[in-house]
Write a protein that holds these residues in place. Structure first.
Motif, PDB file in Angstrom:
ATOM      1  N   VAL A 110       0.912  -1.246   0.049  1.00 47.18           N
ATOM      2  CA  VAL A 110      -0.040   0.246   0.005  1.00 47.18           C
ATOM      3  C   VAL A 110       0.846   1.261   0.012  1.00 47.18           C
ATOM      4  CG1 VAL A 110      -1.721   1.262   1.246  1.00 47.18           C
ATOM      5  CG2 VAL A 110      -1.767  -1.317   1.324  1.00 47.18           C
ATOM      6  N   ASN A 111       0.775   2.157  -1.000  1.00 48.16           N
ATOM      7  CA  ASN A 111       1.462   3.531  -0.974  1.00 48.16           C
ATOM      8  C   ASN A 111       0.471   4.532  -0.359  1.00 48.16           C
ATOM      9  OD1 ASN A 111       2.156   5.966  -2.730  1.00 48.16           O
ATOM     10  ND2 ASN A 111       3.964   5.004  -2.210  1.00 48.16           N
ATOM     11  N   ARG A 112       1.225   5.138   0.580  1.00 52.46           N
ATOM     12  CA  ARG A 112       0.598   6.183   1.267  1.00 52.46           C
ATOM     13  C   ARG A 112       1.422   7.558   0.818  1.00 52.46           C
ATOM     14  NH1 ARG A 112      -3.669   3.885   2.531  1.00 52.46           N
ATOM     15  NH2 ARG A 112      -3.571   2.649   4.343  1.00 52.46           N
ATOM     16  N   THR A 113       0.860   8.411  -0.195  1.00 53.89           N
ATOM     17  CA  THR A 113       1.676   9.562  -0.790  1.00 53.89           C
ATOM     18  C   THR A 113       1.863  10.575   0.102  1.00 53.89           C
ATOM     19  OG1 THR A 113      -0.343  10.488  -1.693  1.00 53.89           O
ATOM     20  CG2 THR A 113       0.910   8.973  -3.039  1.00 53.89           C
ATOM     21  N   GLU A 114       1.322  10.625   1.487  1.00 52.10           N
ATOM     22  CA  GLU A 114       1.305  11.812   2.448  1.00 52.10           C
ATOM     23  C   GLU A 114       1.777  11.170   3.607  1.00 52.10           C
ATOM     24  OE1 GLU A 114       1.687  15.273   1.692  1.00 52.10           O
ATOM     25  OE2 GLU A 114       1.822  14.600  -0.236  1.00 52.10           O
ATOM     26  N   ALA A 115       2.259   9.990   3.665  1.00 52.74           N
ATOM     27  CA  ALA A 115       2.874   9.487   5.248  1.00 52.74           C
ATOM     28  C   ALA A 115       3.491  10.385   6.031  1.00 52.74           C
ATOM     29  CB  ALA A 115       3.296   8.009   5.066  1.00 52.74           C
ATOM     30  N   ALA A 116       2.778  10.555   7.325  1.00 52.91           N
ATOM     31  CA  ALA A 116       3.548  11.288   8.305  1.00 52.91           C
ATOM     32  C   ALA A 116       5.105  10.617   8.686  1.00 52.91           C
ATOM     33  CB  ALA A 116       2.541  11.566   9.349  1.00 52.91           C
ATOM     34  N   VAL A 117       6.167  11.342   8.806  1.00 50.90           N
ATOM     35  CA  VAL A 117       7.267  10.891   9.434  1.00 50.90           C
ATOM     36  C   VAL A 117       7.972  12.296  10.213  1.00 50.90           C
ATOM     37  CG1 VAL A 117       7.637   9.497   7.267  1.00 50.90           C
ATOM     38  CG2 VAL A 117       8.588  11.671   7.348  1.00 50.90           C
ATOM     39  N   PRO A 118       8.796  11.674  11.152  1.00 50.75           N
ATOM     40  CA  PRO A 118       9.379  12.955  11.956  1.00 50.75           C
ATOM     41  C   PRO A 118       9.875  13.976  11.193  1.00 50.75           C
ATOM     42  CG  PRO A 118       9.775  10.883  12.884  1.00 50.75           C
ATOM     43  CD  PRO A 118       9.318  10.550  11.521  1.00 50.75           C
ATOM     44  N   ASN A 119       9.881  15.220  11.359  1.00 49.12           N
ATOM     45  CA  ASN A 119      10.327  16.359  10.464  1.00 49.12           C
ATOM     46  C   ASN A 119      11.790  16.811  11.134  1.00 49.12           C
ATOM     47  OD1 ASN A 119      10.893  18.687   9.150  1.00 49.12           O
ATOM     48  ND2 ASN A 119       9.233  19.671   9.265  1.00 49.12           N
ATOM     49  N   VAL A 120      12.628  16.185  10.562  1.00 50.99           N
ATOM     50  CA  VAL A 120      14.247  16.270  11.288  1.00 50.99           C
ATOM     51  C   VAL A 120      14.642  17.922  10.960  1.00 50.99           C
ATOM     52  CG1 VAL A 120      15.131  14.165  11.017  1.00 50.99           C
ATOM     53  CG2 VAL A 120      15.401  15.689   9.123  1.00 50.99           C
ATOM     54  N   ASP A 121      13.959  18.673   9.977  1.00 44.05           N
ATOM     55  CA  ASP A 121      14.090  20.202   9.918  1.00 44.05           C
ATOM     56  C   ASP A 121      13.320  21.071  10.851  1.00 44.05           C
ATOM     57  OD1 ASP A 121      16.278  19.545   8.236  1.00 44.05           O
ATOM     58  OD2 ASP A 121      14.794  19.350   6.531  1.00 44.05           O
ATOM     59  N   SER A 122      12.523  20.520  11.898  1.00 42.50           N
ATOM     60  CA  SER A 122      11.457  21.091  12.338  1.00 42.50           C
ATOM     61  C   SER A 122      12.229  22.227  13.383  1.00 42.50           C
ATOM     62  CB  SER A 122      10.505  20.374  13.309  1.00 42.50           C
ATOM     63  OG  SER A 122      11.191  19.931  14.366  1.00 42.50           O
ATOM     64  N   SER A 123      11.925  23.204  13.652  1.00 40.40           N
ATOM     65  CA  SER A 123      12.365  24.309  14.301  1.00 40.40           C
ATOM     66  C   SER A 123      12.247  23.970  16.132  1.00 40.40           C
ATOM     67  CB  SER A 123      11.613  25.669  14.150  1.00 40.40           C
ATOM     68  OG  SER A 123      10.241  25.467  14.610  1.00 40.40           O
ATOM     69  N   SER A 124      11.356  23.171  16.392  1.00 36.57           N
ATOM     70  CA  SER A 124      11.098  22.598  17.576  1.00 36.57           C
ATOM     71  C   SER A 124      12.087  21.520  18.250  1.00 36.57           C
ATOM     72  CB  SER A 124       9.749  21.943  17.939  1.00 36.57           C
ATOM     73  OG  SER A 124       9.651  20.893  17.107  1.00 36.57           O
ATOM     74  N   ASN A 126      11.983  18.502  17.821  1.00 42.34           N
ATOM     75  CA  ASN A 126      11.383  17.212  18.268  1.00 42.34           C
ATOM     76  C   ASN A 126      10.702  16.300  17.167  1.00 42.34           C
ATOM     77  OD1 ASN A 126       8.949  18.525  17.858  1.00 42.34           O
ATOM     78  ND2 ASN A 126       8.368  18.730  19.815  1.00 42.34           N
ATOM     79  N   GLY A 127      10.886  16.958  15.892  1.00 41.39           N
ATOM     80  CA  GLY A 127      10.256  16.167  14.736  1.00 41.39           C
ATOM     81  C   GLY A 127       8.927  16.444  14.543  1.00 41.39           C
ATOM     82  N   LEU A 128       8.348  17.524  15.066  1.00 45.14           N
ATOM     83  CA  LEU A 128       6.810  17.963  14.962  1.00 45.14           C
ATOM     84  C   LEU A 128       7.097  19.455  14.162  1.00 45.14           C
ATOM     85  CD1 LEU A 128       5.153  16.541  18.111  1.00 45.14           C
ATOM     86  CD2 LEU A 128       5.282  15.714  15.741  1.00 45.14           C
ATOM     87  N   PRO A 129       6.019  19.965  13.683  1.00 46.97           N
ATOM     88  CA  PRO A 129       5.124  19.031  13.086  1.00 46.97           C
ATOM     89  C   PRO A 129       5.826  17.861  11.933  1.00 46.97           C
ATOM     90  CG  PRO A 129       5.178  21.115  12.059  1.00 46.97           C
ATOM     91  CD  PRO A 129       6.160  21.275  13.191  1.00 46.97           C
ATOM     92  N   ALA A 130       4.902  17.024  11.698  1.00 45.06           N
ATOM     93  CA  ALA A 130       5.681  15.692  10.847  1.00 45.06           C
ATOM     94  C   ALA A 130       5.824  16.428   9.481  1.00 45.06           C
ATOM     95  CB  ALA A 130       4.548  14.802  10.987  1.00 45.06           C
ATOM     96  N   ALA A 131       6.611  15.787   8.753  1.00 40.59           N
ATOM     97  CA  ALA A 131       6.787  15.827   7.350  1.00 40.59           C
ATOM     98  C   ALA A 131       5.963  14.685   6.604  1.00 40.59           C
ATOM     99  CB  ALA A 131       8.316  15.741   6.992  1.00 40.59           C
ATOM    100  N   HIS A 132       5.720  14.938   5.401  1.00 43.92           N
ATOM    101  CA  HIS A 132       4.865  14.179   4.686  1.00 43.92           C
ATOM    102  C   HIS A 132       5.801  13.820   3.532  1.00 43.92           C
ATOM    103  CE1 HIS A 132       1.361  14.634   7.205  1.00 43.92           C
ATOM    104  NE2 HIS A 132       1.866  15.987   7.179  1.00 43.92           N
ATOM    105  N   VAL A 133       5.998  12.265   3.324  1.00 44.16           N
ATOM    106  CA  VAL A 133       6.551  11.504   2.204  1.00 44.16           C
ATOM    107  C   VAL A 133       5.648  10.508   1.555  1.00 44.16           C
ATOM    108  CG1 VAL A 133       8.684  12.447   3.126  1.00 44.16           C
ATOM    109  CG2 VAL A 133       7.799  10.077   3.638  1.00 44.16           C
ATOM    110  N   SER A 134       6.105  10.249   0.487  1.00 40.75           N
ATOM    111  CA  SER A 134       5.742   9.071  -0.069  1.00 40.75           C
ATOM    112  C   SER A 134       6.144   7.666   0.351  1.00 40.75           C
ATOM    113  CB  SER A 134       5.821   9.035  -1.543  1.00 40.75           C
ATOM    114  OG  SER A 134       5.115   7.792  -2.326  1.00 40.75           O
ATOM    115  N   THR A 135       5.376   6.778   0.965  1.00 44.62           N
ATOM    116  CA  THR A 135       6.033   5.582   1.699  1.00 44.62           C
ATOM    117  C   THR A 135       5.008   4.306   1.255  1.00 44.62           C
ATOM    118  OG1 THR A 135       6.796   6.782   3.514  1.00 44.62           O
ATOM    119  CG2 THR A 135       6.848   4.655   3.786  1.00 44.62           C
ATOM    120  N   ASN A 136       5.844   3.304   0.981  1.00 49.46           N
ATOM    121  CA  ASN A 136       5.172   2.093   0.576  1.00 49.46           C
ATOM    122  C   ASN A 136       5.240   1.326   2.014  1.00 49.46           C
ATOM    123  OD1 ASN A 136       4.746   2.274  -1.938  1.00 49.46           O
ATOM    124  ND2 ASN A 136       6.938   1.593  -2.645  1.00 49.46           N
ATOM    125  N   PHE A 137       3.949   0.397   2.133  1.00 49.70           N
ATOM    126  CA  PHE A 137       3.761  -0.257   3.683  1.00 49.70           C
ATOM    127  C   PHE A 137       3.447  -1.816   3.033  1.00 49.70           C
ATOM    128  CE2 PHE A 137       2.748   3.975   4.629  1.00 49.70           C
ATOM    129  CZ  PHE A 137       3.361   4.068   5.882  1.00 49.70           C
TER     130      PHE A 137
END
Length: 183
Positions: A110-124, A126-137
């Motif tokens: 199953v491909n999720r085109t906007e799967a939530a992942v920790p955002n390593v570039d977040s100003s906080s 802590n990974g939030l808010p999440a980044a959204h990437v295409s991911t296969n499960f």
């Protein structure tokens, strides 16, 4: 009879493998996927969301869960490293004794085109808010075919991180044996 008991349900099983234990205790595994190396039950952890109820072993290598004919069962696996260093691919569920409860297992994606992942570039930081990437499960799926108790083997491939820190190479194939009960 409740609606849950009469209707087919989806049962999901997550498998986490402690790959450090496996590598330390089984350093020379089979390279033949049709003849995986049997391992003890000290490095596998299975968690299921079974709406019918767990018989025993939630969080262990000896998960025994309930299902009815017509239920769908999905297995997916990962290493203790979330497949980032060592990687685990669950590739087979094979009956070895008891009733044949499962139909043939097939790999599904199953491909999720906007799967939530920790955002390593977040100003906080802590990974939030999440980044959204295409991911296969990927899952290994089957329908339960009939009642009985099946002892089955979960087969998985173990890949280890190469010295380049980027690629993963096959170490070998392994298996162990949980149980399912279909009433």
């Amino acid at each position: 009879m409740s609606n849950l008991n009469a209707s087919a349900v989806d049962i999901n099983v997550l498998i986490v493998i402690d790959t450090e234990y496996v590598k330390a205790h089984y350093p020379h595994p089979s390279k033949d996927q049709n003849n995986p190396t049997p391992i003890n039950h000290n490095s596998e952890f299975m968690i299921a969301n079974d709406p019918r109820g767990i018989v025993s072993g939630q969080g262990t290598a000896d998960l025994n869960f309930k299902a009815n004919a017509g239920d769908s069962v999905s297995f997916t696996g990962t290493s203790i490293y979330a497949n980032a260093d060592d990687a685990v691919i669950v590739y087979g569920i094979k009956q070895y004794s008891g009733a044949q409860v499962f139909n043939k297992f097939v790999a599904n994606s199953v491909n999720r085109t906007e799967a939530a992942v920790p955002n390593v570039d977040s100003s906080s930081n802590n990974g939030l808010p999440a980044a959204h990437v295409s991911t296969n499960f990927i899952t290994l799926d089957s329908k339960v075919r009939n009642s009985g108790t099946e002892n089955f083997q979960v087969q998985f491939a173990l890949y280890t991180l190469d010295a380049d820190g980027q690629s993963q190479s096959l170490l070998g194939y392994y298996q162990w044996d949980p149980t399912i009960t279909v009433s």
